[in-house]
Design a protein around this motif. Sequence first.
Motif, PDB file in Angstrom:
ATOM      1  N   ARG A  94       0.850  -1.222   0.000  1.00 20.29           N
ATOM      2  CA  ARG A  94       0.000   0.000   0.000  1.00 20.29           C
ATOM      3  C   ARG A  94       0.868   1.248   0.000  1.00 20.29           C
ATOM      4  NH1 ARG A  94      -5.050  -2.187   3.614  1.00 20.29           N
ATOM      5  NH2 ARG A  94      -5.797  -3.517   1.930  1.00 20.29           N
ATOM      6  N   ASN A  95       2.007   1.133   0.658  1.00 24.96           N
ATOM      7  CA  ASN A  95       2.951   2.241   0.689  1.00 24.96           C
ATOM      8  C   ASN A  95       3.416   2.620  -0.725  1.00 24.96           C
ATOM      9  OD1 ASN A  95       4.285   4.089   2.247  1.00 24.96           O
ATOM     10  ND2 ASN A  95       6.076   2.795   2.580  1.00 24.96           N
ATOM     11  N   TRP A  96       3.361   1.659  -1.645  1.00 21.96           N
ATOM     12  CA  TRP A  96       3.709   1.911  -3.037  1.00 21.96           C
ATOM     13  C   TRP A  96       2.453   2.116  -3.882  1.00 21.96           C
ATOM     14  CZ3 TRP A  96       8.671   2.742  -4.262  1.00 21.96           C
ATOM     15  CH2 TRP A  96       9.653   2.241  -3.400  1.00 21.96           C
ATOM     16  N   GLY A  97       1.323   2.211  -3.237  1.00 22.55           N
ATOM     17  CA  GLY A  97       0.074   2.442  -3.978  1.00 22.55           C
ATOM     18  C   GLY A  97      -0.616   1.165  -4.440  1.00 22.55           C
ATOM     19  N   LEU A  98       0.028   0.015  -4.239  1.00 23.95           N
ATOM     20  CA  LEU A  98      -0.574  -1.233  -4.724  1.00 23.95           C
ATOM     21  C   LEU A  98      -1.624  -1.706  -3.722  1.00 23.95           C
ATOM     22  CD1 LEU A  98       2.642  -3.008  -5.994  1.00 23.95           C
ATOM     23  CD2 LEU A  98       0.806  -2.036  -7.397  1.00 23.95           C
ATOM     24  N   GLY A  99      -2.850  -1.867  -4.212  1.00 26.54           N
ATOM     25  CA  GLY A  99      -3.947  -2.215  -3.309  1.00 26.54           C
ATOM     26  C   GLY A  99      -4.815  -0.993  -3.062  1.00 26.54           C
ATOM     27  N   LEU A 100      -4.348   0.156  -3.492  1.00 26.25           N
ATOM     28  CA  LEU A 100      -5.114   1.394  -3.353  1.00 26.25           C
ATOM     29  C   LEU A 100      -5.481   1.951  -4.726  1.00 26.25           C
ATOM     30  CD1 LEU A 100      -2.913   3.138  -0.618  1.00 26.25           C
ATOM     31  CD2 LEU A 100      -5.078   1.941  -0.259  1.00 26.25           C
ATOM     32  N   ALA A 101      -4.538   1.834  -5.681  1.00 30.75           N
ATOM     33  CA  ALA A 101      -4.751   2.405  -7.013  1.00 30.75           C
ATOM     34  C   ALA A 101      -5.869   1.656  -7.739  1.00 30.75           C
ATOM     35  CB  ALA A 101      -3.453   2.301  -7.818  1.00 30.75           C
ATOM     36  N   PRO A 102      -6.890   2.376  -8.203  1.00 31.27           N
ATOM     37  CA  PRO A 102      -8.005   1.690  -8.862  1.00 31.27           C
ATOM     38  C   PRO A 102      -7.634   1.105 -10.228  1.00 31.27           C
ATOM     39  CG  PRO A 102      -8.306   4.077  -8.924  1.00 31.27           C
ATOM     40  CD  PRO A 102      -7.109   3.820  -8.068  1.00 31.27           C
ATOM     41  N   HIS A 103      -6.577   1.609 -10.880  1.00 30.58           N
ATOM     42  CA  HIS A 103      -6.239   1.136 -12.224  1.00 30.58           C
ATOM     43  C   HIS A 103      -5.356  -0.106 -12.213  1.00 30.58           C
ATOM     44  CE1 HIS A 103      -2.365   3.012 -11.521  1.00 30.58           C
ATOM     45  NE2 HIS A 103      -3.023   4.076 -11.104  1.00 30.58           N
ATOM     46  N   THR A 104      -4.840  -0.481 -11.029  1.00 31.04           N
ATOM     47  CA  THR A 104      -4.017  -1.695 -10.935  1.00 31.04           C
ATOM     48  C   THR A 104      -4.486  -2.518  -9.743  1.00 31.04           C
ATOM     49  OG1 THR A 104      -2.103  -0.653 -11.987  1.00 31.04           O
ATOM     50  CG2 THR A 104      -1.648  -2.575 -10.622  1.00 31.04           C
ATOM     51  N   THR A 105      -5.218  -3.608 -10.030  1.00 31.10           N
ATOM     52  CA  THR A 105      -5.748  -4.417  -8.931  1.00 31.10           C
ATOM     53  C   THR A 105      -5.090  -5.790  -8.872  1.00 31.10           C
ATOM     54  OG1 THR A 105      -7.557  -5.217 -10.311  1.00 31.10           O
ATOM     55  CG2 THR A 105      -7.980  -3.219  -9.026  1.00 31.10           C
ATOM     56  N   GLY A 106      -4.070  -6.022  -9.706  1.00 33.95           N
ATOM     57  CA  GLY A 106      -3.334  -7.291  -9.675  1.00 33.95           C
ATOM     58  C   GLY A 106      -1.894  -7.042  -9.291  1.00 33.95           C
ATOM     59  N   PHE A 107      -1.420  -7.707  -8.247  1.00 33.79           N
ATOM     60  CA  PHE A 107      -0.023  -7.546  -7.809  1.00 33.79           C
ATOM     61  C   PHE A 107       0.304  -8.667  -6.839  1.00 33.79           C
ATOM     62  CE2 PHE A 107      -2.902  -5.099  -5.207  1.00 33.79           C
ATOM     63  CZ  PHE A 107      -2.535  -5.413  -3.913  1.00 33.79           C
ATOM     64  N   ARG A 108       1.601  -8.837  -6.570  1.00 33.09           N
ATOM     65  CA  ARG A 108       2.026  -9.882  -5.630  1.00 33.09           C
ATOM     66  C   ARG A 108       1.935  -9.346  -4.203  1.00 33.09           C
ATOM     67  NH1 ARG A 108       6.088 -14.497  -7.096  1.00 33.09           N
ATOM     68  NH2 ARG A 108       4.153 -14.879  -8.212  1.00 33.09           N
ATOM     69  N   LEU A 109       1.235 -10.096  -3.360  1.00 35.21           N
ATOM     70  CA  LEU A 109       1.062  -9.693  -1.957  1.00 35.21           C
ATOM     71  C   LEU A 109       2.170 -10.229  -1.062  1.00 35.21           C
ATOM     72  CD1 LEU A 109      -2.615 -10.148  -0.729  1.00 35.21           C
ATOM     73  CD2 LEU A 109      -1.190  -8.130  -0.559  1.00 35.21           C
ATOM     74  N   VAL A 110       2.626 -11.450  -1.356  1.00 35.79           N
ATOM     75  CA  VAL A 110       3.677 -12.075  -0.540  1.00 35.79           C
ATOM     76  C   VAL A 110       4.677 -12.738  -1.482  1.00 35.79           C
ATOM     77  CG1 VAL A 110       4.213 -13.867   1.169  1.00 35.79           C
ATOM     78  CG2 VAL A 110       2.105 -12.522   1.407  1.00 35.79           C
ATOM     79  N   PHE A 111       5.944 -12.385  -1.306  1.00 38.04           N
ATOM     80  CA  PHE A 111       7.001 -12.934  -2.154  1.00 38.04           C
ATOM     81  C   PHE A 111       8.032 -13.661  -1.283  1.00 38.04           C
ATOM     82  CE2 PHE A 111      11.090 -11.980  -4.596  1.00 38.04           C
ATOM     83  CZ  PHE A 111      10.916 -13.000  -5.523  1.00 38.04           C
ATOM     84  N   GLY A 112       7.645 -14.797  -0.730  1.00 34.12           N
ATOM     85  CA  GLY A 112       8.552 -15.695  -0.022  1.00 34.12           C
ATOM     86  C   GLY A 112       9.518 -15.001   0.919  1.00 34.12           C
ATOM     87  N   VAL A 362       8.452  -3.507  -7.217  1.00 36.44           N
ATOM     88  CA  VAL A 362       8.402  -3.353  -5.758  1.00 36.44           C
ATOM     89  C   VAL A 362       7.681  -4.490  -5.041  1.00 36.44           C
ATOM     90  CG1 VAL A 362       8.591  -0.845  -5.732  1.00 36.44           C
ATOM     91  CG2 VAL A 362       6.329  -1.897  -5.908  1.00 36.44           C
ATOM     92  N   ASP A 363       6.766  -5.150  -5.736  1.00 36.31           N
ATOM     93  CA  ASP A 363       6.025  -6.214  -5.057  1.00 36.31           C
ATOM     94  C   ASP A 363       6.743  -7.562  -5.118  1.00 36.31           C
ATOM     95  OD1 ASP A 363       5.529  -6.105  -7.768  1.00 36.31           O
ATOM     96  OD2 ASP A 363       3.488  -6.876  -7.622  1.00 36.31           O
ATOM     97  N   HIS A 364       7.975  -7.562  -5.643  1.00 40.27           N
ATOM     98  CA  HIS A 364       8.838  -8.753  -5.617  1.00 40.27           C
ATOM     99  C   HIS A 364      10.146  -8.358  -4.928  1.00 40.27           C
ATOM    100  CE1 HIS A 364       5.885  -9.838  -8.622  1.00 40.27           C
ATOM    101  NE2 HIS A 364       6.365 -11.052  -8.724  1.00 40.27           N
ATOM    102  N   PRO A 365      10.059  -7.958  -3.636  1.00 37.69           N
ATOM    103  CA  PRO A 365      11.220  -7.354  -2.971  1.00 37.69           C
ATOM    104  C   PRO A 365      12.359  -8.345  -2.692  1.00 37.69           C
ATOM    105  CG  PRO A 365       9.415  -7.647  -1.413  1.00 37.69           C
ATOM    106  CD  PRO A 365       8.873  -8.038  -2.742  1.00 37.69           C
ATOM    107  N   VAL A 366      13.569  -7.811  -2.725  1.00 39.15           N
ATOM    108  CA  VAL A 366      14.749  -8.611  -2.412  1.00 39.15           C
ATOM    109  C   VAL A 366      15.322  -8.082  -1.103  1.00 39.15           C
ATOM    110  CG1 VAL A 366      17.032  -9.348  -3.209  1.00 39.15           C
ATOM    111  CG2 VAL A 366      15.215  -8.893  -4.878  1.00 39.15           C
ATOM    112  N   VAL A 367      15.329  -8.908  -0.045  1.00 42.59           N
ATOM    113  CA  VAL A 367      15.908  -8.457   1.223  1.00 42.59           C
ATOM    114  C   VAL A 367      17.418  -8.649   1.185  1.00 42.59           C
ATOM    115  CG1 VAL A 367      13.917  -8.702   2.758  1.00 42.59           C
ATOM    116  CG2 VAL A 367      15.339 -10.693   2.283  1.00 42.59           C
TER     117      VAL A 367
END
Length: 384
Positions: A94-112, A362-367
């Motif tokens: 959400r901090n990157w707008g994913l899950g809030l932006a109405p034009h993009t409703t598909g994204f990765r929520l959890v990336f291992g 951003v939704d495929h973050p590398v720690v």
Amino acid sequence: MKIASVRLAPGRDQALSRRHPWIFSGALHRATPLPLEGSWVHVFSSDGTQTLATAHAQATGANIALKVLAFGEHVADPGSFYEERIRRAVAYRRNWGLGLAPHTTGFRLVFGEGDGLPGLVVDQYGTAVVVQCHTEGMRKDVPLVVSALRAALENPELSVFVQDQGWDGTPQSSVHFLENGIAYTSDVEAGQKTGFFLDQRDHRAHVGRLSEGKKVVNLFSYTGGFSLAALQGGAREVLSVDSSARACALAETHAAQNGWTDRHRSVVSDAFDYLKELPTDAELVVLDPPAFAKRKSSSHNAMMAYKRLNAMALERMPSGGLLFTFSCSQNVPVAQFTDAVRAAAYEVGREIRLVETLGQPVDHPVVAGFPEGAYLKGLLVSVD
Ligand code: SAH
């Protein structure tokens, strides 16, 4: 819940200091046998005095013995652990707008590992989420994961599809979502990955911005992700090429549901065969093959395949053409991939400019502790 304990071998207490989330079998104390695969485990230092981690046990005899869920603490309640981790993953997006932006409703929520949840992948597609488990520990914990997802997303209409298990909540016969305003369907039950390749979202938008008036050829197109972006961006003609007839059919459905059929065509073909006849007026070409190097030992063959593929495209592309070329092989570092593309240009006698290096969204973050999480790389190449 009773959680088993293990100790690390003498001299191996530092194994976790860099926060790499895998503990190899050689790092375990022989006096504390590994519990059953999928169990929760509290990890102690070799002398049994320090709390080092909480982990999932992997299969007995496997090289990786434990995958770390939490560093420096012994988690007592797995249910609240998943709630906290998944809330954090949702907040990060959400901090990157994913899950809030109405034009993009598909994204990765959890990336291992990138979200502190090794073995778990969750993709959101509108009101559906798809859960993929890569470890026995995550498979066993699915009920906890599902209730944590419901708690974090707070959407009463949410349907959860767990791969290899089925739907929790109302099944959705087809899963619709938007990416940058384009309507897509994810083939969640029979498709590849979780039904769509969300990791290319930013690159698809990039292709869209550069497509105006161009003839675009999208190789390894799957369900037409890049093609749709090019059509949205005003391409004059777009060709999707994939060896899967099912994927090509969905690409055509995608073009139709967005009203762009007249400029789009799909071709069921092997990409290497198709490249022999690549139209010489293809001003923008996308090469997004599957991972050629599934393991380290095959990385030489993979490099040869990347070189050949890129050489075939560069040989026939017009002067001024743009090539978006990718590798999703985790075993091929970006420098090596770049070398393959440079070698390809040299082989076919084309001058190229390496305009941009492309990576993961951003939704495929590398720690920092898990550089292995970086697998996707690409280059935007301009052909002189
Ligand atoms: N670019 C796509 C994802 C590509 S995934 C997107 O944005 O959604 C890789 C695709 O390559 C898969 O659809 C697979 O069916 C296809 N494929 C694998 N080997 C192939 C080959 N030799 N020729 C053509 N397509 C191939």
